[in-house]
Design an enzyme around this catalytic site. Structure first.
Site, PDB file in Angstrom:
ATOM      1  N   GLU A 198       1.641  45.590   7.828  1.00  0.00           N
ATOM      2  CA  GLU A 198       2.180  46.905   7.504  1.00  0.00           C
ATOM      3  C   GLU A 198       3.233  47.270   8.555  1.00  0.00           C
ATOM      4  O   GLU A 198       2.995  47.135   9.756  1.00  0.00           O
ATOM      5  CB  GLU A 198       1.017  47.909   7.532  1.00  0.00           C
ATOM      6  CG  GLU A 198       1.417  49.355   7.611  1.00  0.00           C
ATOM      7  CD  GLU A 198       0.203  50.269   7.914  1.00  0.00           C
ATOM      8  OE1 GLU A 198      -0.949  49.858   7.680  1.00  0.00           O
ATOM      9  OE2 GLU A 198       0.433  51.387   8.384  1.00  0.00           O
ATOM     10  N   ASN A 214      -5.008  46.516   2.372  1.00  0.00           N
ATOM     11  CA  ASN A 214      -5.730  47.759   2.652  1.00  0.00           C
ATOM     12  C   ASN A 214      -6.742  47.981   1.516  1.00  0.00           C
ATOM     13  O   ASN A 214      -6.421  47.806   0.348  1.00  0.00           O
ATOM     14  CB  ASN A 214      -4.762  48.928   2.728  1.00  0.00           C
ATOM     15  CG  ASN A 214      -3.532  48.591   3.539  1.00  0.00           C
ATOM     16  OD1 ASN A 214      -2.813  47.658   3.197  1.00  0.00           O
ATOM     17  ND2 ASN A 214      -3.297  49.306   4.591  1.00  0.00           N
ATOM     18  N   ASN A 246      -6.583  58.487   6.190  1.00  0.00           N
ATOM     19  CA  ASN A 246      -5.898  57.201   6.066  1.00  0.00           C
ATOM     20  C   ASN A 246      -4.424  57.368   5.721  1.00  0.00           C
ATOM     21  O   ASN A 246      -3.942  58.453   5.427  1.00  0.00           O
ATOM     22  CB  ASN A 246      -6.636  56.238   5.123  1.00  0.00           C
ATOM     23  CG  ASN A 246      -6.637  56.671   3.677  1.00  0.00           C
ATOM     24  OD1 ASN A 246      -5.677  57.250   3.195  1.00  0.00           O
ATOM     25  ND2 ASN A 246      -7.732  56.369   2.988  1.00  0.00           N
ATOM     26  N   GLY A 247      -3.703  56.234   5.802  1.00  0.00           N
ATOM     27  CA  GLY A 247      -2.261  56.243   5.586  1.00  0.00           C
ATOM     28  C   GLY A 247      -1.878  56.261   4.116  1.00  0.00           C
ATOM     29  O   GLY A 247      -0.696  56.211   3.785  1.00  0.00           O
ATOM     30  N   HIS A 268     -10.661  49.050   8.822  1.00  0.00           N
ATOM     31  CA  HIS A 268     -11.172  48.585   7.520  1.00  0.00           C
ATOM     32  C   HIS A 268     -12.484  47.813   7.655  1.00  0.00           C
ATOM     33  O   HIS A 268     -12.547  46.634   7.272  1.00  0.00           O
ATOM     34  CB  HIS A 268     -10.170  47.657   6.829  1.00  0.00           C
ATOM     35  CG  HIS A 268      -8.798  48.211   6.636  1.00  0.00           C
ATOM     36  ND1 HIS A 268      -7.699  47.415   6.364  1.00  0.00           N
ATOM     37  CD2 HIS A 268      -8.327  49.476   6.644  1.00  0.00           C
ATOM     38  CE1 HIS A 268      -6.614  48.169   6.230  1.00  0.00           C
ATOM     39  NE2 HIS A 268      -6.957  49.425   6.412  1.00  0.00           N
ATOM     40  N   TYR A 271     -14.577  56.999  -1.121  1.00  0.00           N
ATOM     41  CA  TYR A 271     -14.167  56.427  -2.419  1.00  0.00           C
ATOM     42  C   TYR A 271     -15.362  56.113  -3.315  1.00  0.00           C
ATOM     43  O   TYR A 271     -15.403  56.521  -4.482  1.00  0.00           O
ATOM     44  CB  TYR A 271     -13.290  55.176  -2.190  1.00  0.00           C
ATOM     45  CG  TYR A 271     -11.988  55.586  -1.545  1.00  0.00           C
ATOM     46  CD1 TYR A 271     -10.902  55.989  -2.320  1.00  0.00           C
ATOM     47  CD2 TYR A 271     -11.858  55.661  -0.162  1.00  0.00           C
ATOM     48  CE1 TYR A 271      -9.727  56.433  -1.733  1.00  0.00           C
ATOM     49  CE2 TYR A 271     -10.689  56.107   0.431  1.00  0.00           C
ATOM     50  CZ  TYR A 271      -9.632  56.484  -0.367  1.00  0.00           C
ATOM     51  OH  TYR A 271      -8.480  56.945   0.213  1.00  0.00           O
ATOM     52  N   GLY A 276     -12.760  58.704   4.203  1.00  0.00           N
ATOM     53  CA  GLY A 276     -11.576  58.050   4.758  1.00  0.00           C
ATOM     54  C   GLY A 276     -10.263  58.517   4.138  1.00  0.00           C
ATOM     55  O   GLY A 276      -9.202  58.395   4.757  1.00  0.00           O
ATOM     56  N   GLU A 310     -22.810  65.263   2.581  1.00  0.00           N
ATOM     57  CA  GLU A 310     -21.717  64.755   3.417  1.00  0.00           C
ATOM     58  C   GLU A 310     -21.872  65.347   4.818  1.00  0.00           C
ATOM     59  O   GLU A 310     -21.961  66.563   4.974  1.00  0.00           O
ATOM     60  CB  GLU A 310     -20.367  65.154   2.796  1.00  0.00           C
ATOM     61  CG  GLU A 310     -19.156  64.976   3.695  1.00  0.00           C
ATOM     62  CD  GLU A 310     -18.955  63.566   4.232  1.00  0.00           C
ATOM     63  OE1 GLU A 310     -18.904  62.611   3.431  1.00  0.00           O
ATOM     64  OE2 GLU A 310     -18.861  63.413   5.477  1.00  0.00           O
TER      65      GLU A 310
HETATM   66  P1  FAD Z   1     -15.719  56.356   3.482  1.00  0.00           P
HETATM   67  O1  FAD Z   1     -14.417  56.743   2.921  1.00  0.00           O
HETATM   68  O2  FAD Z   1     -15.804  56.013   4.932  1.00  0.00           O
HETATM   69  O3  FAD Z   1     -16.728  57.562   3.182  1.00  0.00           O
HETATM   70  C1  FAD Z   1     -18.046  57.612   3.676  1.00  0.00           C
HETATM   71  C2  FAD Z   1     -18.443  59.062   3.882  1.00  0.00           C
HETATM   72  O4  FAD Z   1     -19.840  59.124   4.143  1.00  0.00           O
HETATM   73  C3  FAD Z   1     -17.768  59.734   5.078  1.00  0.00           C
HETATM   74  O5  FAD Z   1     -17.192  60.944   4.688  1.00  0.00           O
HETATM   75  C4  FAD Z   1     -18.911  59.943   6.075  1.00  0.00           C
HETATM   76  O6  FAD Z   1     -18.760  61.114   6.879  1.00  0.00           O
HETATM   77  C5  FAD Z   1     -20.114  60.059   5.155  1.00  0.00           C
HETATM   78  N1  FAD Z   1     -21.378  59.680   5.808  1.00  0.00           N
HETATM   79  C6  FAD Z   1     -21.611  58.580   6.552  1.00  0.00           C
HETATM   80  N2  FAD Z   1     -22.889  58.568   6.980  1.00  0.00           N
HETATM   81  C7  FAD Z   1     -23.477  59.683   6.489  1.00  0.00           C
HETATM   82  C8  FAD Z   1     -24.786  60.237   6.609  1.00  0.00           C
HETATM   83  N3  FAD Z   1     -25.757  59.613   7.309  1.00  0.00           N
HETATM   84  N4  FAD Z   1     -25.050  61.434   6.012  1.00  0.00           N
HETATM   85  C9  FAD Z   1     -24.071  62.080   5.300  1.00  0.00           C
HETATM   86  N5  FAD Z   1     -22.807  61.591   5.168  1.00  0.00           N
HETATM   87  C10 FAD Z   1     -22.517  60.410   5.748  1.00  0.00           C
HETATM   88  N6  FAD Z   1      -7.309  52.045   3.469  1.00  0.00           N
HETATM   89  C11 FAD Z   1      -6.331  51.829   2.568  1.00  0.00           C
HETATM   90  O7  FAD Z   1      -6.573  51.261   1.498  1.00  0.00           O
HETATM   91  N7  FAD Z   1      -5.041  52.252   2.829  1.00  0.00           N
HETATM   92  C12 FAD Z   1      -4.697  52.854   4.002  1.00  0.00           C
HETATM   93  O8  FAD Z   1      -3.527  53.241   4.207  1.00  0.00           O
HETATM   94  C13 FAD Z   1      -5.716  53.060   4.974  1.00  0.00           C
HETATM   95  N8  FAD Z   1      -5.432  53.622   6.181  1.00  0.00           N
HETATM   96  C14 FAD Z   1      -6.453  53.924   7.041  1.00  0.00           C
HETATM   97  C15 FAD Z   1      -6.178  54.620   8.224  1.00  0.00           C
HETATM   98  C16 FAD Z   1      -7.205  55.018   9.056  1.00  0.00           C
HETATM   99  C17 FAD Z   1      -6.906  55.756  10.326  1.00  0.00           C
HETATM  100  C18 FAD Z   1      -8.561  54.724   8.713  1.00  0.00           C
HETATM  101  C19 FAD Z   1      -9.699  55.165   9.590  1.00  0.00           C
HETATM  102  C20 FAD Z   1      -8.838  54.023   7.553  1.00  0.00           C
HETATM  103  C21 FAD Z   1      -7.804  53.612   6.709  1.00  0.00           C
HETATM  104  N9  FAD Z   1      -8.068  52.937   5.523  1.00  0.00           N
HETATM  105  C22 FAD Z   1      -7.042  52.667   4.648  1.00  0.00           C
HETATM  106  C23 FAD Z   1      -9.442  52.516   5.165  1.00  0.00           C
HETATM  107  C24 FAD Z   1     -10.083  53.397   4.091  1.00  0.00           C
HETATM  108  O9  FAD Z   1      -9.924  54.758   4.385  1.00  0.00           O
HETATM  109  C25 FAD Z   1     -11.576  53.025   3.994  1.00  0.00           C
HETATM  110  O10 FAD Z   1     -11.673  51.650   3.672  1.00  0.00           O
HETATM  111  C26 FAD Z   1     -12.304  53.838   2.923  1.00  0.00           C
HETATM  112  O11 FAD Z   1     -12.249  55.209   3.220  1.00  0.00           O
HETATM  113  C27 FAD Z   1     -13.761  53.402   2.816  1.00  0.00           C
HETATM  114  O12 FAD Z   1     -14.309  54.037   1.674  1.00  0.00           O
HETATM  115  P2  FAD Z   1     -15.885  54.156   1.509  1.00  0.00           P
HETATM  116  O13 FAD Z   1     -16.158  54.783   0.196  1.00  0.00           O
HETATM  117  O14 FAD Z   1     -16.498  52.850   1.818  1.00  0.00           O
HETATM  118  O15 FAD Z   1     -16.377  55.144   2.704  1.00  0.00           O
END
Ligand code: FAD
Length: 489
Positions: free
Chosen positions: A347, A466, A104-105, A428, A15, A100, A35
């Site tokens: 949920e 969430n 995610n859901g 989360h 995100y 994520g 990525e």
């Molecule tokens: P992320 O989305 O985690 O993105 C980080 C990215 O950086 C990843 O693609 C990773 O591979 C990459 N990365 C990490 N380290 C490195 C590196 N060293 N080099 C290159 N790339 C790297 N949230 C909701 O709001 N609603 C939901 O229904 C929900 N359901 C979920 C269900 C599951 C099974 C999971 C696991 C999570 C869920 N979440 C949900 C949580 C939500 O997906 C996360 O909070 C969100 O994706 C976090 O966003 P972010 O931008 O912090 O990082």
């Protein structure tokens, strides 16, 4: 070894990364996004469903890693779902272009304004609720299930039963918006299009229907022609140079996880959006190996967003079961947030096992009364977190399950979890690089002029719902202000 020189690098495509990429590319900036996961859209590899996890289901593991019922052996592959195991907590993470959003859901929940104000007292809540949250919901394509469809559809019996039981036990319920396209879902119900939510697809990726980031923010950013995404590029360390630029050591890997090239990138501006755990690992590991400057707030104020899984077995006698067919997309929740003794949100989660297992599953979100902290030693992250951090969450789960069983029958879900409680399950992870503490008011890391952290690590361990709508809105807010301040000039 070739050094690749670029003006702006974003690490991570979840995100935080996707929002910052769009806002920079729209303003005409050239951006490289690194990525570590696969570009699933380009690869044309199908995602697995829950019942038959294939090699795409897990990140370099020999076994699938759903929270329960894993009997499948796999050949290690850069699959879409990863799990990081710590002593008292396991953290699930999405890997691939879209982060994520791929696993995610899709629950797209805006936090309660009163809680948002409590967590972020320095932010202008009025501006968030009138502008940044609506903007985030629009860009993410958030929509709500049609009430009549929900009432009629056999795939939502688990939600109807869950809500009915909650009401009988005296709880309030709420409709939960989602980024899964409900028009598509209605068509899949009529068998007009390939099934995804109704084909047990979610945690290992959705082949159809879900508006993950590759279909929203990232697509728009790519359409400008200014974004290049390099997948299977894992950043190992970051170095701050004397001229305040950054040098990144990066490993390009193949789908078996083997390094195929060591690369060095050099950039003037760096955005860390590797997700809470990824960003903390990069900061702390780089500090340990090459004196990368960090500040004392990094790693502090970390939490599991109050995640606590629980459930009930044998819900059949009064309700008639939760249904053999279940949509993977949750649309209902129990809202007990305003109860001063037991504040939580739960949920009503699906458990699509292909038969009626008469089990109700809940992912509870609680307040985090006691925060944890993340540190780095012996070449790995450790989290200071144990049963004392989840004590109140367990009390809430116990209260909820007892009240539900008293009104409706059923037992605590001993079949799913030890003692019926999944205290160690975390979807989360939040915090550790908190906005206004480890960074300035807009995500610029303290002690740095050209490094910005934009992801879940900005939120201090809890947001009460969430988190991805909040991560999106906060990144929009930070980018808006960083661009106004000409930080990327
Ligand atoms: P992320 O989305 O985690 O993105 C980080 C990215 O950086 C990843 O693609 C990773 O591979 C990459 N990365 C990490 N380290 C490195 C590196 N060293 N080099 C290159 N790339 C790297 N949230 C909701 O709001 N609603 C939901 O229904 C929900 N359901 C979920 C269900 C599951 C099974 C999971 C696991 C999570 C869920 N979440 C949900 C949580 C939500 O997906 C996360 O909070 C969100 O994706 C976090 O966003 P972010 O931008 O912090 O990082």
């Amino acid at each position: 070894q070739k050094e690749i020189d670029v003006p702006i690098i974003i690490i991570g495509s979840g995100y935080g990364g996707a929002v910052s990429a769009l806002r920079l590319c729209e303003a005409g900036k050239k951006v490289i996004m690194l990525e570590m996961g696969l570009n699933w859209g380009k690869s044309n590899l199908p995602y697995s469903n829950l019942l038959k996890p294939g090699q795409s289901s897990a990140w370099l593991k020999t076994k699938s890693i759903a929270p329960f019922l894993n009997i499948f052996s796999l050949k290690p592959f850069t699959g879409v779902l990863d799990r990081l195991d710590f002593e008292h907590i396991n953290i699930w993470i999405g890997r691939g272009v879209g982060g994520g959003s791929l696993v995610n859901g899709g629950m797209a929940v805006t936090p309660k304004e009163s809680y948002f104000k409590e967590i972020f007292p320095d932010l202008d809540a009025q501006k968030f609720y009138s502008f940044y949250f609506p903007l985030a919901r629009k860009e993410l394509k958030v929509n709500v299930i049609d009430e009549q469809f929900l009432q009629d559809c056999p795939f939502y019996k688990f939600t109807r039963v869950g809500e009915g039981e909650a009401h009988k036990a005296g709880f309030k319920t709420m409709r939960v918006p989602n980024v899964y396209d409900f028009d598509y879902m209605e068509k899949e119900y009529k068998n007009e299009v390939p099934r995804s939510a109704f084909n047990t697809e979610v945690i290992y990726g959705n082949n159809h229907g879900k508006n993950s980031l590759d279909k929203t923010y990232l697509k728009k950013a790519l359409d400008t022609g200014n974004l290049e995404i390099l997948d299977l590029h894992s950043v190992d360390t970051i170095k701050l140079n004397d001229d305040k630029t950054y040098t990144l050591n990066v490993q390009q890997i193949d789908t078996a996880g083997k390094t195929v090239a060591d690369k060095v990138f050099h950039c003037k501006k760096l955005i860390l959006a590797a997700g809470t755990m990824g960003t903390l690992k990069l900061l702390l590991h780089s500090n340990a190996v090459n004196n990368f400057p960090i500040n004392e707030s990094i790693g502090k104020n970390w939490g599991n967003n109050g995640n606590f899984m629980t459930g009930r077995n044998w819900v059949k006698p009064l309700s008639g079961g939760t249904g053999a067919k279940q949509s993977t997309i949750p649309v209902g929740g129990v809202d007990n947030w305003d109860d001063p003794d037991h504040p939580f949100f739960a949920e009503i989660a699906p458990l699509p096992m292909g038969m009626d297992v008469a089990t109700a599953l809940y992912l509870q979100i609680n307040r985090v009364d006691k925060k944890g902290s993340v540190s780095y030693s012996n070449n790995q992250l450790t989290i200071d977190w144990d049963e004392s951090n989840t004590k109140k969450m367990r009390e809430n789960a116990d209260y909820f399950i007892k009240k539900m069983n008293k009104a409706n029958g059923g037992t605590r879900a001993h079949l799913l979890f030890n003692n019926g409680f999944g205290a160690n399950i975390c979807y989360h992870p939040l915090g550790g690089c908190v906005l206004g503490e480890a960074t300035n008011a807009f995500g610029k890391l303290k002690n740095h002029d050209n490094l910005f952290v934009l992801d879940g690590s900005l939120i201090p361990g809890t947001i009460g719902v969430n988190p991805f709508v909040t991560i999106t809105a906060i990144t929009e807010y930070c980018m808006d202000n960083l661009m106004k301040q000409n930080e990327f000039a």
